[in-house]
Write a protein that holds these residues in place. Sequence first.
Motif, PDB file in Angstrom:
ATOM      1  N   ALA A 248     -25.757  14.705  -0.309  1.00 29.94           N
ATOM      2  CA  ALA A 248     -26.836  13.788   0.065  1.00 29.94           C
ATOM      3  C   ALA A 248     -28.079  14.039  -0.782  1.00 29.94           C
ATOM      4  O   ALA A 248     -28.835  13.107  -1.073  1.00 29.94           O
ATOM      5  N   ALA A 249     -28.291  15.284  -1.189  1.00 31.59           N
ATOM      6  CA  ALA A 249     -29.491  15.631  -1.960  1.00 31.59           C
ATOM      7  C   ALA A 249     -29.425  15.082  -3.377  1.00 31.59           C
ATOM      8  O   ALA A 249     -30.461  14.660  -3.926  1.00 31.59           O
TER       9      ALA A 249
ATOM     10  N   LEU B  11     -32.581  13.467  -5.611  1.00 28.33           N
ATOM     11  CA  LEU B  11     -33.185  14.245  -6.699  1.00 28.33           C
ATOM     12  C   LEU B  11     -33.008  13.558  -8.046  1.00 28.33           C
ATOM     13  O   LEU B  11     -33.917  13.580  -8.879  1.00 28.33           O
ATOM     14  N   THR B  12     -31.872  12.914  -8.246  1.00 29.98           N
ATOM     15  CA  THR B  12     -31.640  12.188  -9.497  1.00 29.98           C
ATOM     16  C   THR B  12     -32.600  11.013  -9.629  1.00 29.98           C
ATOM     17  O   THR B  12     -33.234  10.809 -10.667  1.00 29.98           O
ATOM     18  N   ARG B  13     -32.754  10.245  -8.561  1.00 21.96           N
ATOM     19  CA  ARG B  13     -33.666   9.105  -8.587  1.00 21.96           C
ATOM     20  C   ARG B  13     -35.117   9.569  -8.755  1.00 21.96           C
ATOM     21  O   ARG B  13     -35.885   8.954  -9.509  1.00 21.96           O
ATOM     22  N   ALA B  14     -35.480  10.660  -8.080  1.00 26.40           N
ATOM     23  CA  ALA B  14     -36.839  11.195  -8.233  1.00 26.40           C
ATOM     24  C   ALA B  14     -37.098  11.583  -9.675  1.00 26.40           C
ATOM     25  O   ALA B  14     -38.154  11.270 -10.236  1.00 26.40           O
ATOM     26  N   ARG B  15     -36.148  12.251 -10.306  1.00 24.76           N
ATOM     27  CA  ARG B  15     -36.299  12.644 -11.700  1.00 24.76           C
ATOM     28  C   ARG B  15     -36.440  11.402 -12.592  1.00 24.76           C
ATOM     29  O   ARG B  15     -37.288  11.345 -13.473  1.00 24.76           O
ATOM     30  N   ASP B  16     -35.617  10.398 -12.337  1.00 19.52           N
ATOM     31  CA  ASP B  16     -35.655   9.173 -13.149  1.00 19.52           C
ATOM     32  C   ASP B  16     -36.985   8.434 -13.008  1.00 19.52           C
ATOM     33  O   ASP B  16     -37.471   7.839 -13.963  1.00 19.52           O
ATOM     34  N   LEU B  17     -37.544   8.456 -11.809  1.00 21.30           N
ATOM     35  CA  LEU B  17     -38.846   7.797 -11.589  1.00 21.30           C
ATOM     36  C   LEU B  17     -39.940   8.568 -12.277  1.00 21.30           C
ATOM     37  O   LEU B  17     -40.909   8.024 -12.727  1.00 21.30           O
TER      38      LEU B  17
ATOM     39  N   GLY C 220     -34.832  15.311  -1.047  1.00 17.91           N
ATOM     40  CA  GLY C 220     -33.704  15.924  -1.736  1.00 17.91           C
ATOM     41  C   GLY C 220     -33.713  17.437  -1.611  1.00 17.91           C
ATOM     42  O   GLY C 220     -32.671  18.061  -1.372  1.00 17.91           O
ATOM     43  N   LEU C 221     -34.893  18.045  -1.765  1.00 12.56           N
ATOM     44  CA  LEU C 221     -34.992  19.497  -1.624  1.00 12.56           C
ATOM     45  C   LEU C 221     -34.678  19.938  -0.200  1.00 12.56           C
ATOM     46  O   LEU C 221     -33.995  20.946   0.013  1.00 12.56           O
ATOM     47  N   LEU C 222     -35.151  19.175   0.783  1.00 10.97           N
ATOM     48  CA  LEU C 222     -34.872  19.495   2.181  1.00 10.97           C
ATOM     49  C   LEU C 222     -33.371  19.424   2.463  1.00 10.97           C
ATOM     50  O   LEU C 222     -32.793  20.316   3.086  1.00 10.97           O
ATOM     51  N   LEU C 223     -32.733  18.363   1.959  1.00 15.50           N
ATOM     52  CA  LEU C 223     -31.288  18.215   2.154  1.00 15.50           C
ATOM     53  C   LEU C 223     -30.523  19.340   1.456  1.00 15.50           C
ATOM     54  O   LEU C 223     -29.563  19.888   2.004  1.00 15.50           O
ATOM     55  N   ALA C 224     -30.947  19.692   0.249  1.00 19.30           N
ATOM     56  CA  ALA C 224     -30.276  20.773  -0.486  1.00 19.30           C
ATOM     57  C   ALA C 224     -30.416  22.102   0.244  1.00 19.30           C
ATOM     58  O   ALA C 224     -29.452  22.874   0.338  1.00 19.30           O
ATOM     59  N   GLU C 225     -31.611  22.358   0.777  1.00 20.21           N
ATOM     60  CA  GLU C 225     -31.838  23.611   1.490  1.00 20.21           C
ATOM     61  C   GLU C 225     -30.999  23.713   2.750  1.00 20.21           C
ATOM     62  O   GLU C 225     -30.629  24.806   3.162  1.00 20.21           O
ATOM     63  N   ARG C 226     -30.693  22.588   3.357  1.00 17.42           N
ATOM     64  CA  ARG C 226     -29.845  22.654   4.557  1.00 17.42           C
ATOM     65  C   ARG C 226     -28.365  22.588   4.201  1.00 17.42           C
ATOM     66  O   ARG C 226     -27.520  22.507   5.081  1.00 17.42           O
TER      67      ARG C 226
END
Length: 195
Positions: free
Chosen positions: A184-185, A189-195, A173-179
């Motif tokens: 797509a990010a 990032l939402t799923r990562a936070r939820d996990l 997610g961070l890689l997608l956001a940076e590009r």
Amino acid sequence: MPRVRAESDEKPLALAEAAHTLVQADAVRAAELAGRALGLARARSDREAEVAALHALGFARAELGDARAVRTLRAAVRIADRHGLARRAALARRPLAIYLADTGAIGAALREIDTACAWPDEHERARAEVARIAVLGIAGRAPASLSASNRALLTLRREGDLLWEARLLKNRGLLLAERGDAAAAEPDLTRARDL
């Protein structure tokens, strides 16, 4: 009266693994524990424990901003390779690649992570993908395709490995956001936070 455990009774591999687990909670204590494990492993010529202790010590040193981290992790990889400890070498290559990338040694970082990602165990390859995405992010490079990370996610989900799934999703997610691909990010990032 409880028996005090003598240092000679301590198992260096167990100490090294405990140190590795402790790094993110207390890097100073982890470095001390890894150093003790390293001394015991060397005294007993236990190469697997020595590599595990160097891995934990390198990880702790990196968390502490100690410039010896890369050298320590390189020693772990070198000793593991010399003694046919392929799994231990692959495990140590993941943080080594990240720390090499952090120091600007992008070519060396990519070589190390490519070697770690070639490990035959599918679950460990999926975990190595987490580091590969981090290295690409540090290098400012986007993967040509997300197919490797998608395969890794499927493996991690099949294994029920929620921690590493969250790590992979966060890094991707961070890689997608940076590009610049916020659409797509966001789900990653939402799923990562939820996990």
